[in-house]
Design an enzyme around this catalytic site. Structure first.
Site, PDB file in Angstrom:
ATOM      1  N   CYS A 179       1.978  -3.034  15.193  1.00 58.68           N
ATOM      2  CA  CYS A 179       1.943  -2.683  13.767  1.00 58.68           C
ATOM      3  C   CYS A 179       1.224  -3.755  12.961  1.00 58.68           C
ATOM      4  O   CYS A 179       1.565  -4.940  13.023  1.00 58.68           O
ATOM      5  CB  CYS A 179       3.368  -2.491  13.252  1.00 58.68           C
ATOM      6  SG  CYS A 179       3.445  -2.272  11.473  1.00 58.68           S
ATOM      7  N   CYS A 204       3.237   8.395   1.456  1.00 63.63           N
ATOM      8  CA  CYS A 204       3.812   7.371   2.343  1.00 63.63           C
ATOM      9  C   CYS A 204       4.029   6.114   1.496  1.00 63.63           C
ATOM     10  O   CYS A 204       3.095   5.609   0.876  1.00 63.63           O
ATOM     11  CB  CYS A 204       2.842   7.124   3.492  1.00 63.63           C
ATOM     12  SG  CYS A 204       3.395   5.846   4.630  1.00 63.63           S
ATOM     13  N   CYS A 226       6.932  -5.531  14.894  1.00 64.86           N
ATOM     14  CA  CYS A 226       6.573  -4.659  16.023  1.00 64.86           C
ATOM     15  C   CYS A 226       5.160  -5.016  16.497  1.00 64.86           C
ATOM     16  O   CYS A 226       4.266  -5.274  15.694  1.00 64.86           O
ATOM     17  CB  CYS A 226       6.637  -3.195  15.609  1.00 64.86           C
ATOM     18  SG  CYS A 226       8.308  -2.689  15.152  1.00 64.86           S
ATOM     19  N   CYS A 272       6.903  -7.291   6.622  1.00 65.99           N
ATOM     20  CA  CYS A 272       8.041  -6.795   7.395  1.00 65.99           C
ATOM     21  C   CYS A 272       8.447  -7.880   8.376  1.00 65.99           C
ATOM     22  O   CYS A 272       7.606  -8.531   8.982  1.00 65.99           O
ATOM     23  CB  CYS A 272       7.663  -5.521   8.149  1.00 65.99           C
ATOM     24  SG  CYS A 272       9.067  -4.825   9.049  1.00 65.99           S
ATOM     25  N   CYS A 285      -1.645   5.646  10.211  1.00 69.72           N
ATOM     26  CA  CYS A 285      -0.356   5.080  10.565  1.00 69.72           C
ATOM     27  C   CYS A 285      -0.499   3.728  11.263  1.00 69.72           C
ATOM     28  O   CYS A 285      -1.303   3.583  12.172  1.00 69.72           O
ATOM     29  CB  CYS A 285       0.327   6.070  11.501  1.00 69.72           C
ATOM     30  SG  CYS A 285       2.040   5.777  11.602  1.00 69.72           S
ATOM     31  N   GLU A 331       0.818  -1.206   0.000  1.00 71.51           N
ATOM     32  CA  GLU A 331       0.000   0.000   0.000  1.00 71.51           C
ATOM     33  C   GLU A 331       0.859   1.267   0.000  1.00 71.51           C
ATOM     34  O   GLU A 331       1.958   1.288   0.555  1.00 71.51           O
ATOM     35  CB  GLU A 331      -0.922  -0.002   1.218  1.00 71.51           C
ATOM     36  CG  GLU A 331      -1.959  -1.107   1.111  1.00 71.51           C
ATOM     37  CD  GLU A 331      -2.900  -1.170   2.302  1.00 71.51           C
ATOM     38  OE1 GLU A 331      -4.022  -1.660   2.100  1.00 71.51           O
ATOM     39  OE2 GLU A 331      -2.538  -0.767   3.410  1.00 71.51           O
TER      40      GLU A 331
HETATM   41  S1  SF4 Z   1       6.491  -0.584  12.587  1.00 72.56           S
HETATM   42 FE1  SF4 Z   1       5.716  -2.243  11.271  1.00 72.56          FE
HETATM   43  S2  SF4 Z   1       6.615  -1.880   9.256  1.00 72.56           S
HETATM   44 FE2  SF4 Z   1       7.786  -0.642  10.750  1.00 72.56          FE
HETATM   45  S3  SF4 Z   1       9.510  -1.975  11.364  1.00 72.56           S
HETATM   46 FE3  SF4 Z   1       7.876  -2.355  12.860  1.00 72.56          FE
HETATM   47  S4  SF4 Z   1       6.748  -4.118  12.007  1.00 72.56           S
HETATM   48 FE4  SF4 Z   1       8.003  -3.277  10.353  1.00 72.56          FE
END
Ligand code: SF4
Length: 381
Positions: free
Chosen positions: A118, A104, A115, A111, A345, A91
């Site tokens: 996220c 963005c 995190c 990923c 976000c 996206e």
């Molecule tokens: S916030 Fe999300 S996209 Fe960014 S490094 Fe952490 S897991 Fe990866």
């Protein structure tokens, strides 16, 4: 297989043109046609010699990413879902404001950092994107928006933030040429101050970026101590806060801005107490004796079902911000944009064929972590 010219920064395109027996100025012309004028085929490039256009037809292509969907929010935010093949989709989000237009951009399909708060991290990781796939998001969005908004060829996107899906510094080889295309005066001509790489803290790559292509830097901090950050940003176990802040200070020696932006996602009962705010102020002001020149950006968490986390109440976010501001730290609370289309976000999810068994990892984390802090520490200041 023909070469996709979106993959090349100007140096790369010059080398490609040299391989066709063409001079460097031809590369500059070609680069301007692609990025400044949004040309999709060589037939449009009327100031290129016919013989060159014929050579290009046989050896090169300009291939963007297929758009799967487009959603426009009531506030003007636009989110695109791009197909990157093999069942993966990423996206990109355009955020219009009075004085700027920000795109963005994603750097990976998924990923691997994982995190806790996220949405992308919860989907796992499939693969790195190529430089061409990264720049294709900007190429498409810029030229789509010029036509959509009828700007008469005027530029729409003034800022790019590498804050979409993925950890850009874990895809360094593709990131740097993509950044160079954004910055190049023959490309998008964006100022280094207006291109931001956001990282969860890949310390060695922060140092390399400082040497290779210093742009504005945002660091996902999210916690004032290692114990908590280990749980929220797993990469912290490899590169703890002290090492990360040292890298930030080294980066500042070459950075186009004289501050680092620290992102801090506000999670109810997890990292949002007055003690956390005071600890955070102490950390950034006293690290290594001189602190880190920074701004704090507080991000109200955008909940998604699998997270098991809750957004901090607005009052607590304001109290947290006040403690930081009173300590003399420039602090902003990010406005939530595009949340009616899941473009806010941390909400970018795309579609990722996970190859990392992230589900198991996160389920395991959830059982051992994130007990809300005791009630007396979460009272408003
Ligand atoms: S916030 Fe999300 S996209 Fe960014 S490094 Fe952490 S897991 Fe990866």
């Amino acid at each position: 297989m023909t070469a996709n010219l979106l993959d090349f920064d100007l140096e790369g395109l010059a080398a490609f043109c040299a391989s066709l027996g063409e001079k460097r100025f031809r590369a500059t012309q070609l680069f301007r046609w692609i990025h400044q004028k949004g040309a999709r085929d060589f037939g449009q490039m009327t100031d290129l010699a016919r013989s060159l256009r014929d050579k290009l037809e046989g050896s090169a292509r300009i291939e963007g990413l297929p758009v799967i969907s487009q959603h426009e929010s009531a506030d003007g935010t636009i989110k695109w879902l791009f197909d990157v093949g093999d069942g993966n989709a990423v996206e990109a989000v355009f955020i219009p404001e009075d004085d700027r237009g920000t795109l963005c951009v994603s750097s990976q399909a998924g990923c691997a950092v994982g995190c806790r708060f996220c949405s992308t991290g919860h989907q796992g990781f499939s693969r790195n994107m190529s430089a061409g796939e990264i720049i294709a998001q900007l190429w498409f969005a810029e030229h789509f928006l010029r036509a959509h908004l009828r700007t008469g060829g005027e530029r729409v996107i003034s800022n790019v933030v590498m804050m979409g899906m993925g950890e850009p510094l874990q895809n360094y080889a593709a990131l740097v040429p993509a950044l160079r295309i954004m910055l190049d005066d023959h490309g998008y001509g964006l100022s280094r101050r207006r291109v931001t790489v956001s990282t969860s803290g890949v310390v060695p790559m922060i140092d390399r970026l400082r040497e290779d292509c210093p742009v504005a830097l945002a660091v996902s901090l999210h916690a004032p101590n290692d114990e908590l950050r280990d749980k929220l940003v797993p990469l912290n176990r490899k590169y703890p806060i002290a090492e990360l802040l040292d890298a930030c200070n080294r980066y500042l020696e070459r950075a186009p801005r004289d501050f680092i932006t620290f992102e801090y996602c506000m999670l109810d009962g997890v990292n949002d107490s007055p003690q956390h705010a005071r600890e955070l102020a102490r950390l950034v002001q006293s690290h290594g004796g001189r602190g880190v020149s920074c701004k704090l950006n507080l991000i109200p968490f955008n909940p998604f079902p699998a997270s098991g986390l809750v957004r901090s109440p607005q009052q607590r976010v304001q109290a947290f911000a006040k403690i930081l501001s009173d300590a003399g730290i420039v602090t902003t609370v990010r406005k939530t944009r595009g949340d009616d289309i899941d473009a806010a976000c941390g909400q970018l999810a795309g579609d990722v064929k996970d190859r990392t068994r992230v589900d198991q990892r996160i389920a395991q984390q959830r059982t051992v972590m994130l007990k809300p802090v005791p009630a007396d520490t979460t009272k408003e200041a």
